[in-house]
Scaffold this motif. Structure first.
Motif, PDB file in Angstrom:
ATOM      1  N   LEU A   9      -4.690 -49.803 -32.183  1.00 16.34           N
ATOM      2  CA  LEU A   9      -5.536 -50.303 -31.098  1.00 16.34           C
ATOM      3  C   LEU A   9      -5.530 -49.334 -29.918  1.00 16.34           C
ATOM      4  CD1 LEU A   9      -4.697 -54.109 -31.071  1.00 16.34           C
ATOM      5  CD2 LEU A   9      -6.954 -53.102 -31.410  1.00 16.34           C
ATOM      6  N   ALA A  10      -4.347 -48.869 -29.557  1.00 16.10           N
ATOM      7  CA  ALA A  10      -4.244 -47.945 -28.432  1.00 16.10           C
ATOM      8  C   ALA A  10      -5.045 -46.675 -28.706  1.00 16.10           C
ATOM      9  CB  ALA A  10      -2.781 -47.611 -28.163  1.00 16.10           C
ATOM     10  N   SER A  11      -4.961 -46.173 -29.933  1.00 20.34           N
ATOM     11  CA  SER A  11      -5.690 -44.957 -30.293  1.00 20.34           C
ATOM     12  C   SER A  11      -7.194 -45.174 -30.245  1.00 20.34           C
ATOM     13  CB  SER A  11      -5.262 -44.500 -31.693  1.00 20.34           C
ATOM     14  OG  SER A  11      -6.016 -43.384 -32.106  1.00 20.34           O
ATOM     15  N   GLU A  12      -7.652 -46.268 -30.799  1.00 22.52           N
ATOM     16  CA  GLU A  12      -9.090 -46.535 -30.857  1.00 22.52           C
ATOM     17  C   GLU A  12      -9.691 -46.786 -29.482  1.00 22.52           C
ATOM     18  OE1 GLU A  12      -9.422 -49.744 -33.601  1.00 22.52           O
ATOM     19  OE2 GLU A  12      -9.435 -48.421 -35.344  1.00 22.52           O
ATOM     20  N   LEU A  13      -8.905 -47.401 -28.592  1.00 25.55           N
ATOM     21  CA  LEU A  13      -9.390 -47.700 -27.254  1.00 25.55           C
ATOM     22  C   LEU A  13      -9.170 -46.552 -26.282  1.00 25.55           C
ATOM     23  CD1 LEU A  13      -8.188 -51.401 -26.951  1.00 25.55           C
ATOM     24  CD2 LEU A  13     -10.534 -50.604 -27.285  1.00 25.55           C
ATOM     25  N   GLY A  14      -8.393 -45.568 -26.705  1.00 24.61           N
ATOM     26  CA  GLY A  14      -8.130 -44.429 -25.828  1.00 24.61           C
ATOM     27  C   GLY A  14      -7.255 -44.776 -24.653  1.00 24.61           C
ATOM     28  N   VAL A  15      -6.297 -45.682 -24.878  1.00 27.25           N
ATOM     29  CA  VAL A  15      -5.377 -46.082 -23.814  1.00 27.25           C
ATOM     30  C   VAL A  15      -3.949 -45.916 -24.322  1.00 27.25           C
ATOM     31  CG1 VAL A  15      -7.030 -47.726 -22.843  1.00 27.25           C
ATOM     32  CG2 VAL A  15      -5.362 -48.514 -24.539  1.00 27.25           C
ATOM     33  N   SER A  16      -2.987 -46.023 -23.411  1.00 30.45           N
ATOM     34  CA  SER A  16      -1.593 -45.992 -23.835  1.00 30.45           C
ATOM     35  C   SER A  16      -1.242 -47.311 -24.524  1.00 30.45           C
ATOM     36  CB  SER A  16      -0.681 -45.786 -22.623  1.00 30.45           C
ATOM     37  OG  SER A  16      -0.647 -46.957 -21.818  1.00 30.45           O
ATOM     38  N   ARG A  17      -0.094 -47.358 -25.126  1.00 27.21           N
ATOM     39  CA  ARG A  17       0.306 -48.572 -25.827  1.00 27.21           C
ATOM     40  C   ARG A  17       0.720 -49.690 -24.876  1.00 27.21           C
ATOM     41  NH1 ARG A  17       3.741 -46.767 -31.164  1.00 27.21           N
ATOM     42  NH2 ARG A  17       3.881 -49.043 -31.317  1.00 27.21           N
ATOM     43  N   THR A  18       1.011 -49.334 -23.606  1.00 29.55           N
ATOM     44  CA  THR A  18       1.479 -50.346 -22.657  1.00 29.55           C
ATOM     45  C   THR A  18       0.470 -51.468 -22.422  1.00 29.55           C
ATOM     46  OG1 THR A  18       2.954 -48.780 -21.556  1.00 29.55           O
ATOM     47  CG2 THR A  18       2.328 -50.755 -20.317  1.00 29.55           C
ATOM     48  N   PRO A  19      -0.801 -51.170 -22.071  1.00 29.46           N
ATOM     49  CA  PRO A  19      -1.744 -52.284 -21.858  1.00 29.46           C
ATOM     50  C   PRO A  19      -2.013 -53.073 -23.130  1.00 29.46           C
ATOM     51  CG  PRO A  19      -2.880 -50.173 -21.755  1.00 29.46           C
ATOM     52  CD  PRO A  19      -1.419 -49.879 -21.743  1.00 29.46           C
ATOM     53  N   VAL A  20      -1.971 -52.408 -24.284  1.00 28.77           N
ATOM     54  CA  VAL A  20      -2.159 -53.118 -25.543  1.00 28.77           C
ATOM     55  C   VAL A  20      -0.998 -54.083 -25.774  1.00 28.77           C
ATOM     56  CG1 VAL A  20      -2.325 -52.883 -28.043  1.00 28.77           C
ATOM     57  CG2 VAL A  20      -3.520 -51.255 -26.561  1.00 28.77           C
ATOM     58  N   ARG A  21       0.217 -53.598 -25.524  1.00 33.21           N
ATOM     59  CA  ARG A  21       1.399 -54.450 -25.692  1.00 33.21           C
ATOM     60  C   ARG A  21       1.340 -55.644 -24.745  1.00 33.21           C
ATOM     61  NH1 ARG A  21       4.953 -50.892 -24.425  1.00 33.21           N
ATOM     62  NH2 ARG A  21       4.932 -49.987 -26.515  1.00 33.21           N
ATOM     63  N   GLU A  22       0.923 -55.400 -23.490  1.00 38.00           N
ATOM     64  CA  GLU A  22       0.833 -56.490 -22.513  1.00 38.00           C
ATOM     65  C   GLU A  22      -0.252 -57.486 -22.903  1.00 38.00           C
ATOM     66  OE1 GLU A  22       0.207 -54.404 -18.877  1.00 38.00           O
ATOM     67  OE2 GLU A  22       2.324 -53.885 -18.614  1.00 38.00           O
ATOM     68  N   ALA A  23      -1.379 -56.983 -23.425  1.00 38.40           N
ATOM     69  CA  ALA A  23      -2.458 -57.882 -23.847  1.00 38.40           C
ATOM     70  C   ALA A  23      -1.998 -58.753 -25.016  1.00 38.40           C
ATOM     71  CB  ALA A  23      -3.690 -57.072 -24.235  1.00 38.40           C
ATOM     72  N   LEU A  24      -1.293 -58.166 -25.966  1.00 39.04           N
ATOM     73  CA  LEU A  24      -0.792 -58.934 -27.094  1.00 39.04           C
ATOM     74  C   LEU A  24       0.242 -59.961 -26.650  1.00 39.04           C
ATOM     75  CD1 LEU A  24      -0.482 -56.093 -29.760  1.00 39.04           C
ATOM     76  CD2 LEU A  24      -2.133 -57.975 -29.742  1.00 39.04           C
ATOM     77  N   ALA A  25       1.034 -59.624 -25.632  1.00 39.89           N
ATOM     78  CA  ALA A  25       2.015 -60.582 -25.105  1.00 39.89           C
ATOM     79  C   ALA A  25       1.295 -61.783 -24.489  1.00 39.89           C
ATOM     80  CB  ALA A  25       2.905 -59.905 -24.070  1.00 39.89           C
TER      81      ALA A  25
END
Length: 241
Positions: A48-64
């Motif tokens: 997800l982070a790769s496809e969205l071009g973001v770091s893993r931090t916002p993805v991890r927070e969104a999943l939380a």
């Protein structure tokens, strides 16, 4: 187990870390509610982070955040999965909805204003159009708006916002229904009966029409569950716990 990411590259507006997290959260929420991400699908944080071009931090927070809403199950060392639909949470949402909507329709009939009559009539007209076009997604949105307008007519403007988490679990099962024109027309007719009772200032009739409408809606939900048993779990805990 199928691993899911976002199917198409998505451009996010980079207006701050919090905003990026919210955008990722909203994107994933819509995919879960639309059943693009189905119960038990695995979600890759890295992908997800790769496809969205973001770091893993916002993805991890969104999943939380989604985990706190009981839409995602996160298992350390095992992975992240879309949570199954909880029958108990759906039953709770059904109970709360019926407990609210019947008195709300009665209050709306007692307090209805000409402006609100116009707004409700406009929504009915939209539903007829969406049904004629076989536009299922737009019809469901208009269905939601119709009930929000009734709450506003009753003087309870923010009540649906207050019940956001509860409604999410009913929305998941509603999105599974592929309403045909005949069913959309039937729902519109039920809405029209509620509208006419509210417009005419008839609280008892408005409540009775709402009760009949909800019986119809809940019958639909039971049929959807019977058609897609693989997406459901009987307890509040995930089937993977």
């Amino acid at each position: 187990m199928k691993e899911q990411g976002l199917r198409q590259p998505t451009s996010l507006q980079r207006t701050g870390a919090g905003s990026i997290t919210s955008q990722v959260h909203n994107l994933l929420m819509e995919r879960i509610l639309s059943m693009e991400l189905k119960p038990f699908d695995e979600v890759s944080e890295a992908r997800l982070a790769s496809e969205l071009g973001v770091s893993r931090t916002p993805v991890r927070e969104a999943l939380a955040r989604l985990s706190r809403l009981n839409l995602v199950d996160v298992y350390p060392q095992r992975g992240t999965f879309i949570a199954p639909i909880s029958i108990q949470r759906v039953a709770k949402a059904r109970f709360i909805r019926e407990s609210l909507e019947r008195p709300l329709s009665r209050l709306a009939a007692e307090k209805i204003t000409p402006d609100m009559v116009q707004s409700l009539a406009r929504e009915i007209a939209l539903q007829k159009t969406f049904a004629s076009l076989d536009d299922h997604a737009s019809f469901l949105k208009s269905d939601d708006t119709f009930h929000v307008l009734i709450a506003r007519a009753a003087g309870m403007h923010d009540i649906w916002d207050d019940l956001g988490e509860i409604r999410i679990h009913m929305d998941r099962i509603r999105r599974l229904s592929l309403l045909g024109k005949a069913r959309m027309n039937a729902i519109t007719a039920e809405h029209e009966g509620i509208f006419e009772a509210i417009r005419d200032g008839s609280p008892g009739r408005a409540e009775d029409c709402t009760r009949q409408h909800l019986l119809s809606v809940f019958t639909d939900l039971d049929a959807i569950r019977a058609e897609h048993p693989e997406y459901f779990h009987d307890s509040l805990a995930s089937a993977r716990a």
